[in-house]
Every structure is written in C-alpha cells, then in structure tokens.
Design an enzyme around this catalytic site. Structure first.
Site, short mmCIF file in Angstrom:
data_model
loop_
_atom_site.label_atom_id
_atom_site.label_comp_id
_atom_site.label_asym_id
_atom_site.label_seq_id
_atom_site.Cartn_x
_atom_site.Cartn_y
_atom_site.Cartn_z
N VAL A 87 -1.69 -13.06 -7.76
CA VAL A 87 -2.43 -11.92 -7.23
C VAL A 87 -1.58 -11.28 -6.15
O VAL A 87 -1.03 -11.97 -5.30
CB VAL A 87 -3.78 -12.38 -6.61
N GLY A 88 -1.41 -9.97 -6.22
CA GLY A 88 -0.63 -9.27 -5.20
C GLY A 88 -1.42 -8.10 -4.67
O GLY A 88 -2.57 -7.89 -5.06
N PHE B 114 -1.13 -5.21 -5.32
CA PHE B 114 -1.30 -4.27 -6.41
C PHE B 114 -2.47 -4.65 -7.30
O PHE B 114 -3.13 -3.81 -7.89
CB PHE B 114 0.02 -4.29 -7.20
N GLY B 115 -2.75 -5.92 -7.39
CA GLY B 115 -3.81 -6.39 -8.28
C GLY B 115 -3.43 -7.73 -8.84
O GLY B 115 -2.56 -8.42 -8.32
N LYS C 176 0.92 -6.98 -15.04
CA LYS C 176 0.36 -6.65 -13.73
C LYS C 176 -0.69 -5.59 -13.95
O LYS C 176 -0.40 -4.53 -14.50
CB LYS C 176 1.46 -6.04 -12.87
N ASP D 265 10.99 -6.10 0.44
CA ASP D 265 10.10 -7.26 0.52
C ASP D 265 10.78 -8.47 -0.13
O ASP D 265 10.25 -9.09 -1.03
CB ASP D 265 8.75 -6.94 -0.15
#
Ligand SMILES: *[C@@H]1O[C@H](CO)[C@@H](O)[C@H](O)[C@H]1NC(C)=O
Ligand SMILES: *[C@@H]1O[C@H](CO)[C@@H](O)[C@H](O)[C@H]1NC(C)=O
Ligand SMILES: *[C@@H]1O[C@H](CO)[C@@H](O)[C@H](O)[C@H]1NC(C)=O
Ligand SMILES: *[C@@H]1O[C@H](CO)[C@@H](O)[C@H](O)[C@H]1NC(C)=O
Ligand SMILES: *[C@@H]1O[C@H](CO)[C@@H](O)[C@H](O)[C@H]1NC(C)=O
Ligand SMILES: *[C@@H]1O[C@H](CO)[C@@H](O)[C@H](O)[C@H]1NC(C)=O
Ligand SMILES: *[C@@H]1O[C@H](CO)[C@@H](O)[C@H](O)[C@H]1NC(C)=O
Length: 853
Positions: free
Chosen positions: A526-527, A529-530, A546, A642
């Site tokens: 899970v990030g 972004f979703g 993703k 990142d």
C-alpha cells in the site's frame, strides 16, 4: 521548327517520365511481411509484401500469438510471412545504387508452427546473408524479443533484387519466416580503406563489397532513433557505454547548443549531426591520459574482415597539433605515431566532420574474436593537449570470397539452456563479469586489478565463451546491460529508448480479471497512491498492479507523471512499466512483478535468511546503476526524490530495480542548477539541504542513497525512535561512528568475520561521502557506482585469495595506510588529484573520475 519544338517537348516528357520511374524505384521501401501494412509507432508507413512476393505457393501469413512488451511497434512485428518451401521476393532497384537491406524478425508462436524448428537461409542477389539461421536461438542469446539485421549491398548491375528464403532441409518441419524488410538506396560511402598494420600500398577498395552491420554507436552521446537519422536511412545509433572496456570511461563532451556542423564535401548520409555534436574524450588531465588507452571492445565472428569506421568532429579546438592521438585496433597501429590522428589536420577546421575507415581481419584464436579500439595521446607530436576523442563508430563485416556473410548461430550458455523451453524467462545478467572484466583496462595501474582481470578472463572462458560470442549477434544493442527484467527479453537501456511511448493499454476488465477483481488477498503493498496488487496477465505472466485511490487528487498527477516517466525509461535496474489502464473511472499501472519483494525485507525485521555481504553489495550496485541512469542516461536529469530500501525491489534473480517514480521530477535543465519544489520524500532519508532550502538536485538522491548504504551495512531502519536519541537517525549515528572510528560496532552482527575490511572501509567511506551536508561535496552517482564496484572487487579478490591461498588478513596494514590518506581527503570525493602517485588505486580512481576541460 515546329518539329524541333515537338521533339523537345517529347524529350522533356520522356525525361520526366524516366525520372518519375527512377525515383519510384529508389524510394525507401518498408515492407510489412504477411500483413496489409500500415503505420508503425514512429508514423512510418509499411506496405504489404504481396506485390513483391513472386509466388505465394508454400507461404502463409500469420499473426504472432503473443505480444512481447518490449516490442517497439505491432507493425511490422506482430505479423509474419512463413515459408515452408523456398520462396522469393523481387524488389525493383536501380542497378547503380548501393542498397541498405534491413530484416526484422520476431520469433514467436505463429499458430501451429513451432518456432524452434525454424532454420533457414537468406540469399540476396548472390550474397548469402544468413545460413542455417535460427532467429529464436539468436534472440535468446541476446535476451531480446526481436532482432534487426542490417546489410549494405553493393550495386548489383540489375534492375531487380531477388531475395530468397529457404527453409533448412536438415530439420523436419523446418520453415523460414520474416516480419519486415526494408530496402533503402544509399550513397556508396565506401572506398579505399587502409588495412591495419600494413602500409598504404595494401589499401583495400571496398566500394563493391557487401557488408553486414555489426555495431553502430553514437560515442559519448545518446541513442538516436531511426526517425532522427540523416540521409533518410532510418538507422539507429546506440550509446557506446556498454562497449567501453575498463572503468576508465573518459568523459562525454558535447558541442554548445548553437554550434554549427558543416558537412562540406562529406555526405549528410555519413552520420546525423547529433553523432558529431557529442564525443567521448579522455579528460582534462593530460599526464593521466598518457597512462592509459581509452578502449572499446566489440565481440565479432572470427574469420572475417571487418571495416571499422571512426567518425570524428572537433568542436573544442581550432588548430592543428592541439589534440593529437594514436589509434590502435586489435593492438596494431591504425593511426599512430609517426602518423597520429589530428582531426583539425584532416578537416582544416572546427565543426567539420569526417570519418576514417580501417580494415582488419579477425582470426579465430583463443582470445581473438573481437575488435578492440584503443586511443591514447600521441607523444611524438607533442600536442598542446594530451587527449583523444571519438564521436561515432560503425563496424561492418565484409563478405568473404564466396560472397558469404553468414556466421553460425550463437551458442547458448549452459545457464540459458537450463531455463530452456519456457517462452519467457529471465536470464542472469552478465554484468558481473563485465564489471570485473571492465576493471582490466585500467589494470596496468594496479596489481590487484590485474589479478582480478585474469580471474574475470578465466571466468569468461569457463562460461564457454558463449557469452562473449553471443553479442556478435547483436549488431545493434549493448551486451552488458541488456536483459534481466522479469521479461528476460526486454531490452537494454538504449534499445528501449526505442520503446518510448509504447506502453500497453489494458481495459478495466482485463485488470479485474488479472487481480481477481481486486481481491484483498492479492494486495502486496500500500502506498500513497493506493494499493498494489499482484496479478496474472496473458495466461501466466505475473505482474504488479498499482490501483489509484480515486479519492486522492495527488494520485492523478502522480499517475500521469509516472506513466510519462516510465514509458520513456527502460533499464535493467529500473522496474519496467508494462502498461496502464485508464478506464471506467479507474487508473492502474501494470509493472513487472518483483518476486523477491523489497530490499528492506531482506535486511531486517523479518525471518528471511540473511543476505550475504556480496549480495548486499551487488544489490546496492544495481540500485546505484538505476539511479545513475535516471540522473544521466535519459534525455533529462531525473531526480527520484524518494530513494529508500523499500523502493529498491528484487526480481527472482536478485536483480535490484529502482521503483516508484511517482515523486520523480525532471531535474535541472541546463544552468538552472536546482529545482524548487515542495518537500516530499521519506523521513530518515531526506537530504538536509533539500529540507531546509527546498532545492532539489540529483545530489538529494545521493544523500538518500547514502542512508540506503548504511542500512545495508548495519541492517537497521533509517529511523528507529526506540533507540537513544543520538542513535535514532541512522545517517547521523553512522556518520558519528565513522568519524570516531567505531563504525565496526554498528555493523550488522551477521556480517562479522565475513567481510573484507578494505571492502567495508571503501563502502563506508563512500556512504559517508554521500551523506555530506553540502550537495556539492557529495559525489555523483557515477562515482558512487564506481566506488561500490571497486568495493565489490576488493571483496571478490579477498574471497579468491582466501580460497586459493590462505593468507589470513594480510591486507589490513595496507588498508590502514589508505584510511589515513583518505581521512585527509576533505572534499568527500576522490575526484581530486593526490600528488603522490605511490598509491596505485588512487591513480586508477582518477582515471575513472576524469573531468572534461
Ligand atoms: C517445439 O520443438 C521443440 C524442439 O523440437 C520441442 O522441444 C518443443 O516441445 C516444441 N514445442 C511445441 C509447443 O510443440
Ligand atoms: C545440411 O547438413 C549438411 C551437413 O550436415 C550441410 O552440408 C548442408 O549444407 C545442410 N543443409 C542446409 C540446408 O543447411
Ligand atoms: C573533401 O575535402 C577534403 C579536404 O578539403 C579532401 O581532402 C577530400 O579529398 C575531399 N573528399 C572528397 C570525397 O572530395
Ligand atoms: C576459421 O578458419 C580456421 C582455418 O580455416 C578454421 O579452423 C576455424 O574453424 C574457422 N573458425 C570459424 C569460427 O569458422
Ligand atoms: C592485445 O594485447 C593484450 C595484452 O597483451 C592481449 O590480452 C589481447 O588479447 C590482445 N588483443 C588482440 C586482439 O590481439
Ligand atoms: C595503448 O594500446 C597500445 C596497443 O595495444 C599499446 O601499444 C600501448 O602501450 C597502450 N598505451 C598505454 C599507455 O597503455
Ligand atoms: C545449425 O544450427 C544449429 C544451432 O546452432 C547447430 O546445432 C547445427 O549444427 C547447425 N547446422 C549446420 C548444418 O550448420
């Protein structure tokens, strides 16, 4: 009077008609075989092959059953013409013109034809281009999905070029196939050619020879796609990095933006301007340059003569005897004292390009199956600068006395054979070998490195020589950084620059099917972004999907950034985007599935087996390569923003891949120096300078990568709030320990006694330099990469030494000497020159860290 007028008129008509006829037959021809034709991704028109096929008896048109994601375009690759008996194409040509013939092959499943049975010969005019040719084996050895073969055919003295495909009779059910054929008239750019090692009396006239293209490189510059080629020849020019032998890469130099290239009497077809606007030179330190050869090497087939064409254009110097250098090919003088190369001497002035051809026969000896080009400054002519330069290189194979250009199929290494029959597979990278072998060129400077080179050489030979051989089948792509993605057949970084703009569109129903309707048990991460799901497409290919969180608006932007970025970037050490879905209100990105997950989960807080030190080094090197590519390999500098251990993923072969470009930002263009932006990234990894001033440079990634390096060494998180205050931040704590000399104590206990102290020292020094407070004090990613490779070599050589002769820790005294020297090194990078040349390793390091003048 009237008669004369009429005669004139009809003559004009005749001339016009004649011209029209002639120009029709010299139009570039692009034929999509076995299909109706259409436009490819570049907008180029391909016509059907029907009208050129002499008889369609024994031929079938079929569509490939599978579309490999690395294919550049469906046209011409997704359709093929298949021949079960000898078949002939006839193309109209001009009898006096030289022609460039290009063949496209995509060995795939075509209906019930088993591609493993396809062996065939191709004869054009009287020239044998291929014999007993297996496109499948060749592609497999190259670890790519498709293949382009290019030939240059001498004027035929005929209005028709006949190309015959003949299935081999030695295999049952054998068949021939082809996906595309191009035929382009070109000026005859071949003439008298010097033979390496002979005087001018033995010059060779190659104007009526036939050639196969082996390599075509834009030295020191970027990939140039067919649409950007000059002379309408649709050639691809690849970057030369993979062929530079040794870590001594020299420097890339480039002409200023407005700099004008004047072709003068040189044909524009020789090479596009972009080839002449960039070059590789040795660097600004002339005395250093005298100590080594800038070296490229190219694996080729033995028992053929090759023409090496070197392209030059001077854009820095104005006068003769400023940059004068010797050129050697296969250890022999091609252009060396007393007749060294002086570009201005040849062209008369700056900005005027030229090329020089050299012919050499390559024998079939134990280490001979290569063409090696070396350059070093001329000493005899005492030039102003001790430097050398090369802008472009092409290598052509000459046909032999039987008009034959065909070699044998490459041999698959045993490793490739093991993974045998699976259609899509991963191949282990050859990069380790080339990294180690790469050290050899600078090795004159260092005993350690000579030992390593020998080791690497032995390894290469043990590997059956097949690996080195394989690349001779790679006329167009690199060898060392190809493959390695989950789709073993996807391409190297430069090849895949071709893939620009090609990503597959998925429908939402395909995505739902792949993820079992986004079932939670398929969530693998899970990030911001979703969620990330694992999924299966094309009946068996594992992917990571993703799915954007529809509520996050930030997501939309990042989604678009990511598609834009990733569809342009392909590199062995970057996670590849396969495609995307923007359908039914959903946004999804489909990636290669990384079977072994994140780097972090193999370092700490888990029950997985501990990674060995060498594995960690290799993963760090892979990630550094990926980042180095982002910073320098693409058209613009790309800053990841990142970098952390959870964004370094591992495929099933432990190949590290940098992922998550959602936060990426195109870096400084030209002289702007930095990009101001809102702070993003992850705590614990954040560049303090970036945090304070919100100025983003690629050095921010270098800082974060320094944290990653310490995470690998110490196996602890970047931030651990449960520790005493001074230890919470790994970056601060590691730097502190390094400073006071207690780093040993915080190294992962699992590594105790299993590491070479020199290697760890090199590694930690590099990491500390990455963590310098000031961005300008931090090394470039390329320096970091080199230092890590060097650390790996130290470890490997120590392992060899302890395996062969048990010498205990004999290197430790040496290492303390070096550590003192490096302690004085306040700049935090090894770029600067140390005056005392006693330390061979420092000299070597200078070689690989040269700056342009
Ligand atoms: C294709 O032929 C190869 C070798 O002849 C064989 O091993 C393979 O099983 C065949 N594949 C199919 C799908 O028939
Ligand atoms: C078949 O094999 C023989 C020898 O094994 C060889 O001479 C011949 O050229 C081969 N035929 C084809 C079409 O490759
Ligand atoms: C092009 O110009 C150079 C220098 O003026 C001369 O040496 C060379 O022979 C010319 N080449 C041709 C093909 O005319
Ligand atoms: C090259 O020629 C030699 C001598 O004719 C021969 O022994 C050798 O097998 C040939 N090598 C290849 C790769 O064809
Ligand atoms: C060139 O010389 C080097 C070192 O002597 C040797 O290792 C290499 O095989 C030679 N290369 C060729 C093509 O002769
Ligand atoms: C460069 O290469 C040539 C040919 O192999 C060799 O003779 C020469 O000694 C080399 N020069 C240096 C400085 O290594
Ligand atoms: C044809 O190629 C295959 C695969 O490389 C090889 O095993 C075979 O010996 C070759 N046959 C001939 C006749 O050269």
């Amino acid at each position: 009077m009237e008669n004369i007028q009429r005669f004139r008129l009809s003559f004009v008509w005749f001339a016009l008609i004649f011209e029209a006829f002639v120009s029709v037959s010299s139009q570039p021809l692009a034929v999509a075989c076995g299909s109706k034709g259409g436009k490819d991704e570049d907008g180029r028109n391909w016509e059907s092959d029907e009208k050129y096929l002499k008889s369609s008896h024994g031929s079938t048109q079929l569509q490939a059953g599978y579309q490999d994601p690395s294919l550049l375009s469906t046209i011409p690759y997704m359709n093929a013409r298949i021949f079960t008996s000898p078949a002939t194409y006839q193309f109209p040509i001009k009898s006096t013109e030289r022609y460039l013939a290009r063949f496209h092959f995509y060995p795939s499943a075509y209906s019930n034809f088993n591609i493993s049975n396809s062996y065939f010969s191709v004869i054009a005019g009287e020239v044998t281009l291929m014999n007993n040719f297996s496109a499948e084996i060749t592609c497999e050895a190259l670890t790519q999905a498709y293949l382009i073969r290019e030939y240059s055919l001498a004027p035929l003295d005929s209005e028709i070029l006949t190309i015959t495909f003949t299935p081999s009779t030695n295999y049952t059910n054998s068949f021939a196939f082809v996906n595309g054929i191009e035929l382009i008239a070109m000026p005859n750019l071949f003439g008298m050619t010097a033979v390496v090692g002979c005087d001018s009396s033995s010059d060779l006239d190659i104007s009526s020879e036939n050639f196969q293209l082996m390599f075509r490189l834009n030295v020191g510059g970027q990939y140039i796609p067919p649409s950007k080629d000059s002379g309408g020849l649709f050639r691809s020019w690849y970057n030369d990095d993979p062929y530079v032998f040794a870590a001594a890469l020299g420097v890339n130099i480039e002409a200023d933006k407005g700099f004008h290239i004047r072709y003068r009497n040189l044909s524009h077809s020789s090479a596009p301007e972009d080839v002449y606007r960039t070059a590789r030179a040795m660097g600004s330190d002339g005395h250093l340059n005298l100590m080594f050869n800038l070296t490229w090497w190219f694996p080729v087939d033995a028992n053929f003569t090759y023409v090496v064409r070197l392209h030059f254009c001077e854009f820095q110097d104005d006068m003769v005897n400023q940059r004068v250098f010797n050129i050697y090919i296969n250890n022999q003088s091609a252009q060396a004292d007393p007749y060294p190369a002086d570009i201005i001497g040849w062209t008369g002035r700056k900005g005027v390009p030229t090329y020089k051809d050299y012919a050499i026969f390559v024998y079939d000896g134990p280490s001979d199956e290569m063409v090696m080009i070396q350059m070093t400054p001329s000493t005899e002519s005492k030039p102003q600068y001790y430097d050398s330069q090369l802008n472009g290189v092409e290598i052509f194979k000459l046909d032999d006395e039987n008009k034959n250009l065909a070699g044998s199929n490459p041999q698959l290494s045993s490793m490739l054979l093991e993974t045998g029959s699976e259609p899509k597979k991963s191949f282990r990278s050859k990069s380790n070998n080339s990294v180690i072998a790469g050290a050899a060129g600078g090795a004159a400077a260092s005993l350690v490195l000579v030992a390593l080179a020998l080791y690497a050489y032995r390894k290469r030979r043990q590997a059956g020589g097949a690996d080195s051989r394989a690349s001779s089948w790679l006329p167009l792509h690199g060898n060392s950084n190809s493959n390695g993605s989950k789709y073993g057949k996807s391409n190297s970084s430069h090849a895949s620059a071709l893939a620009q703009g090609l990503s597959r569109h998925f429908s939402i129903s395909e995505i739902r099917q792949a993820t079992e309707n986004f079932i939670d048990s398929n969530v693998i991460g899970v990030g911001g972004f979703g969620k990330v799901y694992k999924g299966v497409i094309d009946g068996g290919t594992k992917v990571a999907i993703k799915r954007s969180n529809p509520s996050s608006e930030q997501g939309v932007n990042e989604f678009q950034t990511e598609i834009e970025m990733l569809s342009k970037l392909r590199h062995k050490h970057l996670v590849s985007l396969i495609g995307f879905c923007e359908d039914g209100g959903e946004m999804c990105l489909v990636y290669d599935y990384m079977a072994l997950g994140t780097f972090r989960e193999h370092l700490y807080n888990n029950k997985k087996p501990q990674l060995s030190w060498q594995q960690r080094l290799e993963i760090c090197i892979g990630a550094a390569r990926g980042l180095h590519y982002l910073h320098t390999g693409a058209k613009y500098t790309i800053i990841h923003r990142d970098v952390k251990t959870t964004n370094i993923l591992l495929d099933e072969k432990w190949v590290a891949k940098v992922s998550d470009f959602g936060l990426s930002k195109t870096g400084p263009e030209m002289n702007q120096g930095h990009v101001s932006t809102v702070v993003k990234g992850s705590f614990g990894y954040l560049d303090p300078e970036y945090f304070q001033r919100q100025q983003l440079t690629e050095k921010s990634d270098v800082y974060s990568f320094g944290v990653v390096l310490f995470e690998a060494l110490c196996a602890r998180p970047a931030l651990n709030p449960s520790l005493p205050k001074e230890q919470v931040s790994l970056a601060d704590w590691a730097r502190h320990c390094h400073k006071i000399g207690t780093l040993e104590e915080i190294i992962d206990p699992h590594l105790k006694g299993k590491t070479n102290p020199e290697c760890v020292k090199k590694f930690a020094d590099t990491a500390v330099k990455c963590l310098s407070d000031q961005g300008i004090e931090r090394p470039h990613m390329g320096d970091v990469l080199w230092n890590l490779e060097f650390a790996l070599q130290l470890q490997v050589s120590a392992d060899i030494a302890s395996g062969l002769i048990d010498q205990g820790s004999s290197t430790s005294s040496d290492s303390s000497v070096r550590s003192q020297r490096q302690g004085n090194n306040s700049q935090g990078s090894e770029i600067e020159l140390n005056e005392e040349p006693d330390n061979q390793i420092d000299i070597f390091s200078q070689l690989v860290n040269q700056k342009g003048r």
